[in-house]
Design a protein around this motif. Structure first.
Motif, PDB file in Angstrom:
ATOM      1  N   PHE A   1       7.069 -15.408   8.546  1.00 10.95           N
ATOM      2  CA  PHE A   1       6.180 -15.584   7.537  1.00 10.95           C
ATOM      3  C   PHE A   1       6.240 -16.345   6.717  1.00 10.95           C
ATOM      4  O   PHE A   1       7.227 -16.734   5.976  1.00 10.95           O
ATOM      5  CB  PHE A   1       5.584 -13.822   6.719  1.00 10.95           C
ATOM      6  CG  PHE A   1       4.899 -13.426   6.992  1.00 10.95           C
ATOM      7  CD1 PHE A   1       3.731 -13.171   7.108  1.00 10.95           C
ATOM      8  CD2 PHE A   1       5.905 -12.003   7.746  1.00 10.95           C
ATOM      9  CE1 PHE A   1       3.104 -12.929   7.715  1.00 10.95           C
ATOM     10  CE2 PHE A   1       4.665 -10.871   8.115  1.00 10.95           C
ATOM     11  CZ  PHE A   1       3.031 -10.687   8.465  1.00 10.95           C
ATOM     12  N   GLU A   2       7.064 -17.923   6.671  1.00  2.00           N
ATOM     13  CA  GLU A   2       7.376 -18.728   6.370  1.00  2.00           C
ATOM     14  C   GLU A   2       7.096 -19.405   4.935  1.00  2.00           C
ATOM     15  O   GLU A   2       8.394 -20.152   4.582  1.00  2.00           O
ATOM     16  CB  GLU A   2       7.542 -20.110   7.618  1.00  2.00           C
ATOM     17  CG  GLU A   2       8.713 -19.902   8.839  1.00  2.00           C
ATOM     18  CD  GLU A   2       8.561 -20.570   9.844  1.00  2.00           C
ATOM     19  OE1 GLU A   2       8.758 -22.118   9.161  1.00  2.00           O
ATOM     20  OE2 GLU A   2       9.512 -20.466  10.292  1.00  2.00           O
ATOM     21  N   ASN A   3       5.743 -18.948   5.048  1.00  4.24           N
ATOM     22  CA  ASN A   3       5.663 -18.973   3.291  1.00  4.24           C
ATOM     23  C   ASN A   3       5.053 -17.862   2.502  1.00  4.24           C
ATOM     24  O   ASN A   3       4.416 -17.188   3.718  1.00  4.24           O
ATOM     25  CB  ASN A   3       4.742 -20.313   3.340  1.00  4.24           C
ATOM     26  CG  ASN A   3       3.877 -20.495   3.510  1.00  4.24           C
ATOM     27  OD1 ASN A   3       2.781 -19.698   3.107  1.00  4.24           O
ATOM     28  ND2 ASN A   3       3.381 -21.718   3.829  1.00  4.24           N
ATOM     29  N   ASP A   4       4.345 -17.700   1.594  1.00  6.11           N
ATOM     30  CA  ASP A   4       4.462 -16.514   1.017  1.00  6.11           C
ATOM     31  C   ASP A   4       2.734 -16.022   0.803  1.00  6.11           C
ATOM     32  O   ASP A   4       2.250 -14.935   0.910  1.00  6.11           O
ATOM     33  CB  ASP A   4       5.130 -16.334  -0.746  1.00  6.11           C
ATOM     34  CG  ASP A   4       6.833 -16.208  -0.819  1.00  6.11           C
ATOM     35  OD1 ASP A   4       7.154 -15.711   0.017  1.00  6.11           O
ATOM     36  OD2 ASP A   4       6.938 -16.140  -1.400  1.00  6.11           O
ATOM     37  N   ASN A   5       2.491 -17.598   0.900  1.00  4.76           N
ATOM     38  CA  ASN A   5       1.085 -17.945   0.848  1.00  4.76           C
ATOM     39  C   ASN A   5       0.679 -17.024   3.043  1.00  4.76           C
ATOM     40  O   ASN A   5      -0.254 -16.012   2.335  1.00  4.76           O
ATOM     41  CB  ASN A   5       0.444 -19.053   1.467  1.00  4.76           C
ATOM     42  CG  ASN A   5       0.406 -19.550  -0.439  1.00  4.76           C
ATOM     43  OD1 ASN A   5       1.032 -19.059  -1.342  1.00  4.76           O
ATOM     44  ND2 ASN A   5       0.611 -21.001  -0.739  1.00  4.76           N
ATOM     45  N   ILE A   6       0.949 -17.418   3.246  1.00  5.70           N
ATOM     46  CA  ILE A   6       0.731 -16.836   5.037  1.00  5.70           C
ATOM     47  C   ILE A   6       0.856 -15.389   4.440  1.00  5.70           C
ATOM     48  O   ILE A   6       0.053 -14.666   4.415  1.00  5.70           O
ATOM     49  CB  ILE A   6       1.519 -17.528   5.645  1.00  5.70           C
ATOM     50  CG1 ILE A   6       0.322 -18.782   6.012  1.00  5.70           C
ATOM     51  CG2 ILE A   6       1.373 -16.594   7.366  1.00  5.70           C
ATOM     52  CD1 ILE A   6       1.670 -19.686   7.300  1.00  5.70           C
ATOM     53  N   TYR A   7       2.515 -14.512   4.028  1.00 10.27           N
ATOM     54  CA  TYR A   7       2.394 -13.543   3.977  1.00 10.27           C
ATOM     55  C   TYR A   7       1.204 -12.715   2.899  1.00 10.27           C
ATOM     56  O   TYR A   7       0.644 -11.126   3.572  1.00 10.27           O
ATOM     57  CB  TYR A   7       3.774 -13.309   3.600  1.00 10.27           C
ATOM     58  CG  TYR A   7       3.917 -11.510   3.132  1.00 10.27           C
ATOM     59  CD1 TYR A   7       4.949 -10.845   4.396  1.00 10.27           C
ATOM     60  CD2 TYR A   7       4.289 -11.323   2.214  1.00 10.27           C
ATOM     61  CE1 TYR A   7       4.526  -9.451   4.371  1.00 10.27           C
ATOM     62  CE2 TYR A   7       4.919  -9.804   1.839  1.00 10.27           C
ATOM     63  CZ  TYR A   7       5.266  -8.713   3.214  1.00 10.27           C
ATOM     64  OH  TYR A   7       5.481  -7.806   3.114  1.00 10.27           O
ATOM     65  N   ARG A   8       0.847 -13.245   2.076  1.00 10.40           N
ATOM     66  CA  ARG A   8       0.204 -12.585   0.960  1.00 10.40           C
ATOM     67  C   ARG A   8      -1.129 -12.084   1.789  1.00 10.40           C
ATOM     68  O   ARG A   8      -2.257 -11.666   1.883  1.00 10.40           O
ATOM     69  CB  ARG A   8       0.083 -13.414   0.008  1.00 10.40           C
ATOM     70  CG  ARG A   8       1.051 -12.903  -1.269  1.00 10.40           C
ATOM     71  CD  ARG A   8       0.552 -13.355  -2.539  1.00 10.40           C
ATOM     72  NE  ARG A   8       0.817 -15.228  -2.404  1.00 10.40           N
ATOM     73  CZ  ARG A   8       2.076 -15.590  -2.285  1.00 10.40           C
ATOM     74  NH1 ARG A   8       3.349 -15.255  -2.737  1.00 10.40           N
ATOM     75  NH2 ARG A   8       1.829 -16.793  -3.032  1.00 10.40           N
ATOM     76  N   GLU A   9      -1.623 -13.350   2.385  1.00 13.34           N
ATOM     77  CA  GLU A   9      -3.040 -13.505   3.526  1.00 13.34           C
ATOM     78  C   GLU A   9      -2.909 -12.252   4.078  1.00 13.34           C
ATOM     79  O   GLU A   9      -4.181 -11.676   4.142  1.00 13.34           O
ATOM     80  CB  GLU A   9      -3.467 -15.281   3.868  1.00 13.34           C
ATOM     81  CG  GLU A   9      -5.009 -14.977   4.501  1.00 13.34           C
ATOM     82  CD  GLU A   9      -5.028 -16.962   4.378  1.00 13.34           C
ATOM     83  OE1 GLU A   9      -5.622 -16.650   5.344  1.00 13.34           O
ATOM     84  OE2 GLU A   9      -4.226 -17.258   4.621  1.00 13.34           O
ATOM     85  N   ALA A  10      -1.985 -12.284   4.835  1.00 18.84           N
ATOM     86  CA  ALA A  10      -1.632 -11.351   6.491  1.00 18.84           C
ATOM     87  C   ALA A  10      -1.734  -9.941   4.835  1.00 18.84           C
ATOM     88  O   ALA A  10      -2.561  -8.629   6.356  1.00 18.84           O
ATOM     89  CB  ALA A  10       0.052 -11.230   6.822  1.00 18.84           C
ATOM     90  N   LEU A  11      -1.184  -9.666   4.487  1.00 20.57           N
ATOM     91  CA  LEU A  11      -1.764  -8.385   4.097  1.00 20.57           C
ATOM     92  C   LEU A  11      -3.157  -8.642   2.773  1.00 20.57           C
ATOM     93  O   LEU A  11      -3.447  -6.886   3.281  1.00 20.57           O
ATOM     94  CB  LEU A  11      -0.531  -8.521   2.070  1.00 20.57           C
ATOM     95  CG  LEU A  11       1.727  -8.164   2.237  1.00 20.57           C
ATOM     96  CD1 LEU A  11       1.971  -8.327   1.249  1.00 20.57           C
ATOM     97  CD2 LEU A  11       1.118  -6.663   2.867  1.00 20.57           C
ATOM     98  N   ASN A  12      -3.599  -9.288   2.913  1.00 16.19           N
ATOM     99  CA  ASN A  12      -4.977  -8.880   2.086  1.00 16.19           C
ATOM    100  C   ASN A  12      -5.957  -8.135   3.223  1.00 16.19           C
ATOM    101  O   ASN A  12      -6.408  -8.180   3.291  1.00 16.19           O
ATOM    102  CB  ASN A  12      -5.388 -10.417   1.347  1.00 16.19           C
ATOM    103  CG  ASN A  12      -4.627 -10.054   0.197  1.00 16.19           C
ATOM    104  OD1 ASN A  12      -4.393  -9.457  -0.822  1.00 16.19           O
ATOM    105  ND2 ASN A  12      -5.036 -12.144  -0.090  1.00 16.19           N
ATOM    106  N   ASN A  13      -5.531  -9.174   4.643  1.00 12.08           N
ATOM    107  CA  ASN A  13      -6.383  -8.773   5.842  1.00 12.08           C
ATOM    108  C   ASN A  13      -6.521  -7.817   6.141  1.00 12.08           C
ATOM    109  O   ASN A  13      -7.300  -6.631   7.121  1.00 12.08           O
ATOM    110  CB  ASN A  13      -5.961 -10.162   6.262  1.00 12.08           C
ATOM    111  CG  ASN A  13      -7.196 -11.534   6.899  1.00 12.08           C
ATOM    112  OD1 ASN A  13      -7.574 -11.626   5.394  1.00 12.08           O
ATOM    113  ND2 ASN A  13      -6.704 -12.449   7.091  1.00 12.08           N
TER     114      ASN A  13
END
Length: 170
Positions: free
Chosen positions: A48-60
């Protein structure tokens, strides 16, 4: 099997109901597809090299039986007991060395009759066949029957279209 969106059905059909892990989660689309059908728990590992991708994965994956872990594939493999997983789905670094390392690291973590699998088994426009070479070499060396999904051009998610590979551990 038509596409990787059917892996959850495959795992359920084989009564693999304990635990599985996806290496290389990105935004979580594949984990969501698996969780729709599979009754067991799922771990998703990604840098999860950036927090936006991590947050999107958490939301999904919110509300699903998914635990997302920030970390590397090989570090997580070293912390996972042998024969403790029903399946592994490898979709992280697609270089030949990394795919070889991931298959070797995760193979022992999957129980007998479990499934070792991964994504992007195709020749890229640039001619890259590193995933193909790594997977083919492993199954040939160990005598496994390799199975592939089809291209899924109807899938709205571009990254979901490419063929996946899998074999059943004996």
């Amino acid at each position: 099997m038509k596409s990787r969106s059917n892996f959850g059905k495959l795992y359920e059909k084989r009564n693999l109901l304990g635990k599985g892990i996806e290496i290389g989660v990105q935004r979580g689309h594949n984990i969501v597809n698996i969780a729709r059908y599979w009754k067991g728990s799922i771990i998703g590992v990604d840098l999860f090299e950036n927090d936006n991708i991590y947050r999107e994965a958490l939301n999904n994956t919110f509300g699903l039986k998914v635990n997302l872990i920030k970390g590397s594939s090989l570090d997580m493999a070293s912390k996972t007991p042998d024969n403790s997983l029903d399946w592994v789905y490898i979709d992280a670094d697609h270089t030949y060395k990394s795919v070889c390392d991931d298959i070797r690291a995760w193979y022992s973590k999957v129980r007998k009759d479990g499934i070792v699998s991964g994504h992007d088994y195709y020749k890229t426009k640039s001619g890259n066949v590193e995933v193909i070479n790594a997977v083919d070499e492993y199954v040939k060396e160990h005598g496994y029957e390799l199975k592939l999904t089809d291209w899924d051009n109807e899938n709205p998610h571009k990254d979901e279209r490419q063929p996946s590979w899998y074999f059943v551990k004996t």
